[in-house]
Design a protein around this motif. Sequence first.
Motif, PDB file in Angstrom:
ATOM      1  N   PRO A   7       7.544  -8.030  -9.958  1.00  0.00           N
ATOM      2  CA  PRO A   7       9.129  -7.705  -9.472  1.00  0.00           C
ATOM      3  C   PRO A   7       9.108  -6.778  -8.053  1.00  0.00           C
ATOM      4  O   PRO A   7       9.970  -7.231  -7.533  1.00  0.00           O
ATOM      5  CB  PRO A   7       8.594  -6.398 -10.811  1.00  0.00           C
ATOM      6  N   SER A   8       8.053  -6.179  -8.270  1.00  0.00           N
ATOM      7  CA  SER A   8       8.293  -5.367  -7.252  1.00  0.00           C
ATOM      8  C   SER A   8       6.579  -5.324  -6.622  1.00  0.00           C
ATOM      9  O   SER A   8       5.387  -5.128  -6.848  1.00  0.00           O
ATOM     10  CB  SER A   8       9.000  -4.032  -7.347  1.00  0.00           C
ATOM     11  N   PRO A   9       6.382  -4.234  -5.545  1.00  0.00           N
ATOM     12  CA  PRO A   9       5.138  -4.119  -4.363  1.00  0.00           C
ATOM     13  C   PRO A   9       4.636  -3.040  -6.060  1.00  0.00           C
ATOM     14  O   PRO A   9       3.150  -3.018  -5.872  1.00  0.00           O
ATOM     15  CB  PRO A   9       5.379  -3.265  -3.350  1.00  0.00           C
ATOM     16  N   ALA A  10       5.176  -2.321  -6.265  1.00  0.00           N
ATOM     17  CA  ALA A  10       4.190  -0.723  -7.431  1.00  0.00           C
ATOM     18  C   ALA A  10       3.486  -1.781  -8.766  1.00  0.00           C
ATOM     19  O   ALA A  10       3.246  -0.730  -9.312  1.00  0.00           O
ATOM     20  CB  ALA A  10       5.982  -0.316  -7.701  1.00  0.00           C
ATOM     21  N   PHE A  11       4.155  -2.899  -9.104  1.00  0.00           N
ATOM     22  CA  PHE A  11       3.289  -3.229  -9.757  1.00  0.00           C
ATOM     23  C   PHE A  11       2.026  -4.605  -9.188  1.00  0.00           C
ATOM     24  O   PHE A  11       1.752  -4.709 -10.361  1.00  0.00           O
ATOM     25  CB  PHE A  11       4.083  -4.893 -10.205  1.00  0.00           C
ATOM     26  N   LEU A  12       1.337  -3.808  -8.074  1.00  0.00           N
ATOM     27  CA  LEU A  12       0.553  -4.354  -7.731  1.00  0.00           C
ATOM     28  C   LEU A  12      -0.210  -3.035  -7.209  1.00  0.00           C
ATOM     29  O   LEU A  12      -0.141  -2.459  -6.876  1.00  0.00           O
ATOM     30  CB  LEU A  12       1.205  -5.314  -6.111  1.00  0.00           C
ATOM     31  N   ARG A  13      -1.770  -3.624  -7.481  1.00  0.00           N
ATOM     32  CA  ARG A  13      -2.461  -2.236  -7.530  1.00  0.00           C
ATOM     33  C   ARG A  13      -4.009  -3.092  -6.295  1.00  0.00           C
ATOM     34  O   ARG A  13      -4.050  -3.892  -6.173  1.00  0.00           O
ATOM     35  CB  ARG A  13      -3.744  -2.444  -8.569  1.00  0.00           C
ATOM     36  N   ALA A  14      -3.922  -2.655  -5.560  1.00  0.00           N
ATOM     37  CA  ALA A  14      -4.564  -3.113  -4.009  1.00  0.00           C
ATOM     38  C   ALA A  14      -6.156  -2.671  -4.000  1.00  0.00           C
ATOM     39  O   ALA A  14      -6.040  -0.955  -4.190  1.00  0.00           O
ATOM     40  CB  ALA A  14      -4.232  -2.988  -2.824  1.00  0.00           C
ATOM     41  N   TRP A  15      -6.745  -3.127  -3.478  1.00  0.00           N
ATOM     42  CA  TRP A  15      -8.571  -3.219  -3.398  1.00  0.00           C
ATOM     43  C   TRP A  15      -9.130  -3.406  -2.649  1.00  0.00           C
ATOM     44  O   TRP A  15      -8.934  -4.407  -1.842  1.00  0.00           O
ATOM     45  CB  TRP A  15      -9.482  -2.967  -4.855  1.00  0.00           C
ATOM     46  N   THR A  16      -9.909  -2.790  -1.877  1.00  0.00           N
ATOM     47  CA  THR A  16     -11.050  -3.429  -0.717  1.00  0.00           C
ATOM     48  C   THR A  16     -11.979  -4.317  -1.633  1.00  0.00           C
ATOM     49  O   THR A  16     -12.134  -4.453  -2.471  1.00  0.00           O
ATOM     50  CB  THR A  16     -11.340  -2.750  -0.109  1.00  0.00           C
ATOM     51  N   VAL A  17     -11.984  -5.669  -0.284  1.00  0.00           N
ATOM     52  CA  VAL A  17     -13.341  -6.859  -1.282  1.00  0.00           C
ATOM     53  C   VAL A  17     -14.167  -6.376  -0.573  1.00  0.00           C
ATOM     54  O   VAL A  17     -14.518  -6.022   0.609  1.00  0.00           O
ATOM     55  CB  VAL A  17     -12.574  -7.820  -0.437  1.00  0.00           C
TER      56      VAL A  17
END
Length: 441
Positions: free
Chosen positions: A223-233
């Motif tokens: 739906p939006s970027p707020a529904f994504l959690r970002a991590w470094t690899v």
Amino acid sequence: MEKSCLRPVDRHGKLLCPVPDTYTLKEAELKLGSSLGLCLGKAPTPSQLFLFFALGSDVQPGTEMEIVVEETVSVSDCLKLMLDKAGLSGETWHLRRMDWCYEAGEPLCEEGATLKELMVSSGDTLLVMEGKLPPLGFLKVPVWWYQAQEPSRHWKSHQDPTSCALSPAGDWGAACMQGAPGDLPAEASLLYLGDIEISEDATLADLKCQAMTLPPLSERAVPSPAFLRAWTVEGRRPGRLLRSNRQQLRDCKLGRRAGVCLEPLPAEEHLGPQDVLLRTRLRIPGVRAYAPAEDLVWDAARGWTASSLRQKVASFYSLPVEKIEIAKYFPEKFEWLPISSWNQQVTKRKKKKKQDSLQGAPYYLKDGDIVGVKNLLADADADFSTAMDDIGKENQKQLALGKKKSREALRVQSSEASSAPMPSPPRGPEAGLSIHVRSFR
């Protein structure tokens, strides 16, 4: 002899960098029992570099090509020389260093800089990688999809915590297989989506928006970027959590080699600067296994104390705080470390209780860590380990034993080589000897 050189041979039989003719044995680090190969080609001069290079990142030891270049050559000219020797052409290539685990490391971004300025040394291995490096001020970020394990639909972790019961349709075995820590390697959950080129001045939200345009991700209907959690690899698994969507990528300190993995969320998430994201797993009594992981957001504004974390975990699972035990999981060691509320510190004057921060030793708690939760109302066993941990430890033990045997075999070979009698120098031809003795009478 003018067109030959000496090259040390390592224990795997690989020819190393040629030894300059002007070096002494000490400078060449040659010891008793060292193996040398007499090879065609002149050794590099003091102003030259002998380099190994390979195409791509999937490099097998011993398959590298070799080249001798001046240390004052630029990165771009060195790349052209390597492409010519490999029979390749084109402008969509760049050079990277090879790191200690034989994988692609930092790119050589300053194409006009000399190898000497970038501290490239003889014997180094460079990788010729396909793809043009982004211009200064931009990042080329590999994007991955991280799908955390779905909670079992048969598992009721909050509805009956005292009995840890499953619905009639489920069984313990299904929950164990889905939730046991270490049952699958972390890298198996990462799916490569593609690369994006983005300015360092862009925000984390901009990166998520641009990643959502990648074909594999556009089909997932986020739906939006707020529904994504970002991590470094890091090490092919999720590493550091990138929490603020308004933060510039420059401040995220991604570097020029770090990838980002995106984790889908069922609802919008806005983590504060003091929020800690943990993966909690409720232990299943009697079977040495755990239910699927659940996200727990812990506000550590009042301090990273064990008592504060225990209160949060107890509230999360609707259990009395005195009826739970918690432990942090170290997947690289297959070990669980119980987290106690108090640490006894003995001084010369008196005993006092001191609450230590969980950020420090021995816990080093951080975002994404797995915390096991034991319900003492149903499970009085002090053990936190699982059957998978037993297998992992046994595999590590066998691996360490194999390495020890290899080292001992090499030590025996080296000892036999050093104790072997040195061959005597060849004797010259024998000649007759006449002795004249004068008379002193």
